[in-house]
Structure formats: structure tokens, C-alpha cells
Design an enzyme around this catalytic site. Structure first.
Site, short mmCIF file in Angstrom:
data_model
loop_
_atom_site.label_atom_id
_atom_site.label_comp_id
_atom_site.label_asym_id
_atom_site.label_seq_id
_atom_site.Cartn_x
_atom_site.Cartn_y
_atom_site.Cartn_z
N CYS A 72 5.17 3.13 -1.57
CA CYS A 72 4.92 3.69 -2.44
C CYS A 72 5.63 3.13 -3.60
CB CYS A 72 5.69 5.05 -2.76
SG CYS A 72 5.28 6.53 -3.65
N CYS A 125 6.80 5.52 -6.62
CA CYS A 125 8.59 5.81 -5.94
C CYS A 125 9.34 4.57 -6.39
CB CYS A 125 8.01 6.54 -4.91
SG CYS A 125 6.98 6.95 -4.12
N ASP A 126 9.10 3.30 -6.44
CA ASP A 126 10.00 2.40 -6.26
C ASP A 126 9.79 1.28 -7.31
OD1 ASP A 126 11.32 4.20 -3.64
OD2 ASP A 126 10.11 3.51 -2.06
#
Ligand code: NDP
Length: 316
Positions: free
Chosen positions: A136, A139-140
Site C-alpha cells: 500500500c 499507507c507507507d
């Protein structure tokens, strides 16, 4: 303690689950949504959504899901945190276990469990989980500012993730196993024209290395041919974007029929499954389109199908 009874239980809180909630609550079949492990579903991990009708300027995925939730709640849908860990569809009402602990019964069930990112299956993906391996970018990606990362895959997701990461990182490799990108033209162009992105075609990942999290990847070009060539790249992050697997293990174990890839079989254009009273909507039942707009439309159909089923069985 008495077992709670729910008229319409919706499993999953992506576009399919929330849309089913909007329609089911408006038709008076008292839906309860169990959100699952990823409240809001996959769109909460995406960047801007530019292809959902009604948002001419695009919308952030997280925001869109928050709005869908609000809309479902406005008509009385109850949204609960909780993950359905087991189901028994052999009894009426159906019995479902939440978080391995609480049992509830339900007259109708709408499965809208979506899909999860696939991994290559390399032992190193587990070894470096949370230490440089991610599925992701939204997300990261933040952790890779001014660093070098690789994205595996050649589809729309991979292109989207590579473009997103190129805004943060200094360099992005795309590791593509074929000699072309499968992505749609607009997405393809975006990565091909981005000077920060280098596409490695005909290339497979065979391992990762690093003493302090991911420091590089072992790659093979033209694997299995006489031109086979092994080489390494130095990277700080390794992002998977090779497609998704439908989240159907729990309902399949309870007898819901799926295809070989795990997608629930429905009686298209209806959302009925092989078990009367169990309906399916969204990515868990859609091997073809896998788009938010289709998931939402299918959630609508599932709620209408559930309403008809409950009415026909005097359960409304
Ligand atoms: P896709 O199935 O379209 O693409 C998967 C990619 O990963 C392909 O390039 C595939 O290679 C590669 N791949 C699969 N398995 C492996 C493996 N074991 N090793 C190496 N590479 C592998 O998945 P996406 O998630 O990209 O897209 C799914 C759907 O969602 C599509 O319909 C897409 O259009 C849609 N989507 C739309 C978006 C948008 O419109 N904004 C954004 C994201 C997705 P190969 O080509 O060789 O099979």
C-alpha cells in the site's frame, strides 16, 4: 446471554457494503454492517479517485468512504467494528461468529468482503514485513521520502502506486514480468513520461536483502531463457501491486460456492449465491471489473435482492 438477532447482516464496509446499507436501511430491512479488518475497504488506501461519477475534481478515497458511511447511517444502518470469523448457513436463521467470540443470527446475509493485495510468495516478503515490504503506497509511501523504491506489477494499480511514490521518492523502479504494461493507456503514459520512474521489463524478483530492513532486491531478467541474467538493485522499499485475492475463505468454508480464484459465484444479474438468503456484492464476487462504481451498483442490487427474499419469506 441471548443471541442477538439481525434481520440483514452485511459483511464488509467498502462501496458494496455501504451502498447495500443505504438501500437496505431505506427499504426497512434493518441492516447491520460488520466493518471487517479494513474499515472503509480498499479505497481507504488509495489516492484520489478520479473515475467515480459525481466528483468532477476527484475525491480522496478515505473521504469518499467516510461520506458513504455517513449516508448509510443517515437512514439507520448500524455500522459496527468486528470481523466475521465463522458462519453456519445450514440453519435458519443463519448463525455467524464475530471476532471468534460473539454469536449472532441473521435472516439475510450480504457478503461484501472485498479483496486483499496479493504477494509474490517469497519468504523474504515475510522476513521484511513492516521493514520495507508493503502492498500500500498511500499507507507507507511517506516513509520513503527522497529514497529509492520498487513497485512490482504492470497493471493500473502498479502504475498508480509508482506515480504516487514518484512524488515522494527520488527514484522508483517498476518490476514488470512481461515486456509490456497491462495498464490502461492514461496510466501507462503517466509512468512512461515520469523521469523518476524506470521500468524494468521481463524482470522477476527472486529475493530481497538487507541487514537493516530492505536494502535491495535480487532480480532476474528473461528468466528461463538463454538470455537469463541475474542482477541486484539497491532499494529502501518494495511495494507489491500484482492484483488481489477475494476475501471469501470464511463464507466458502460455510458452503458458498466460488470459482477457482475464490470469487463468489452469483446468479448474474442477481446477487444470489448458491445459498438462498445469502447474497454477494463487490470485489468478492466480481472477477471482471473490480471498480468502486460496480461494487456500489452490486451492493444496491444485493440490498434489493435481500429485500425481495425477506418479503417472500415473511421475514420483513
Ligand atoms: P491487474 O490484474 O490488472 O494487474 C496485475 C499486474 O501484476 C500485471 O501486470 C501482472 O502481470 C502482475 N503480476 C501478477 N502476478 C504477478 C507475479 N506473481 N509476479 C509478477 N507480476 C505479477 O491488477 P491491478 O490491481 O493493477 O488492477 C485490478 C483491476 O482494478 C483492473 O481492472 C484495473 O483496471 C482496476 N484498477 C483501476 C484503477 C483506476 O481506474 N484508477 C486503479 C487501480 C486498479 P501480467 O500482466 O504478466 O499478468
Amino acid at each position: 446471554m441471548a443471541t442477538e438477532h439481525i434481520k440483514t447482516l452485511i459483511i464488509g464496509s467498502g462501496p458494496a457494503g455501504y451502498t447495500a446499507g443505504i438501500y437496505a436501511s431505506r427499504s426497512g430491512i434493518s441492516p447491520v454492517i460488520y466493518e471487517g479488518l479494513q474499515p472503509g475497504g480498499q479505497l481507504t488506501t488509495t489516492t484520489d479517485i478520479d473515475n467515480f461519477p459525481g466528483y468532477p475534481e476527484g475525491i480522496n478515497g478515505f473521504e469518499m468512504m467516510a461520506q458513504l458511511r455517513q449516508q448509510a447511517e443517515r437512514f439507520g444502518t448500524e455500522v459496527r467494528s468486528g470481523y466475521v470469523t465463522a458462519a453456519d448457513f445450514g440453519t435458519r436463521p443463519f448463525r455467524l461468529t464475530i471476532d471468534g467470540a460473539t454469536e449472532v443470527t441473521a435472516d439475510a446475509v450480504i457478503v461484501a468482503t472485498g479483496a486483499s493485495a496479493k504477494y509474490l510468495g517469497l519468504p523474504d516478503e515475510q522476513k521484511y514485513a513492516g521493514q520495507g515490504v508493503s502492498a500500500c503506497a498511500t499507507c507507507d509511501g511517506f516513509f520513503y521520502r527522497k529514497k529509492t523504491v520498487a513497485v512490482v506489477g504492470g497493471g493500473d494499480t502498479a502504475c498508480e502506486e509508482a506515480s504516487y511514490l514518484a512524488n515522494l521518492a527520488n527514484k522508483v523502479y517498476m518490476i514488470v514480468r512481461k515486456d509490456y504494461l497491462r495498464a490502461t493507456e492514461a496510466m501507462r503514459k503517466r509512468v512512461e513520461e515520469n523521469p523518476k520512474i524506470e521500468i524494468l521489463f521481463n524482470t522477476n524478483t527472486v529475493g530481497l536483502f538487507g541487514d537493516n530492513g530492505v536494502e535491495g532486491a535480487h532480480l532476474v531478467r528473461h528468466r528461463g531463457t538463454d538470455r537469463e541474467e541475474a542482477f541486484d538493485i539497491a532499494i529502501d522499499g518494495f511495494f507489491l501491486a500484482i492484483g488481489h485475492k477475494p476475501n471469501t475463505d470464511v463464507v466458502a468454508a460455510a458452503g458458498v460456492v466460488t470459482d477457482e480464484a475464490g470469487y463468489i459465484r452469483v446468479d448474474d444479474p442477481h446477487t444470489t449465491t448458491n445459498i438462498e438468503g445469502v447474497f454477494a456484492a463487490g470485489d468478492c464476487a466480481d472477477p471482471n471489473y473490480r471498480q468502486a462504481i460496480n461494487a456500489a451498483a452490486m451492493g444496491c442490487r444485493a440490498a434489493i435482492d435481500a429485500d425481495h427474499y425477506l418479503a417472500a419469506h415473511n421475514l420483513k
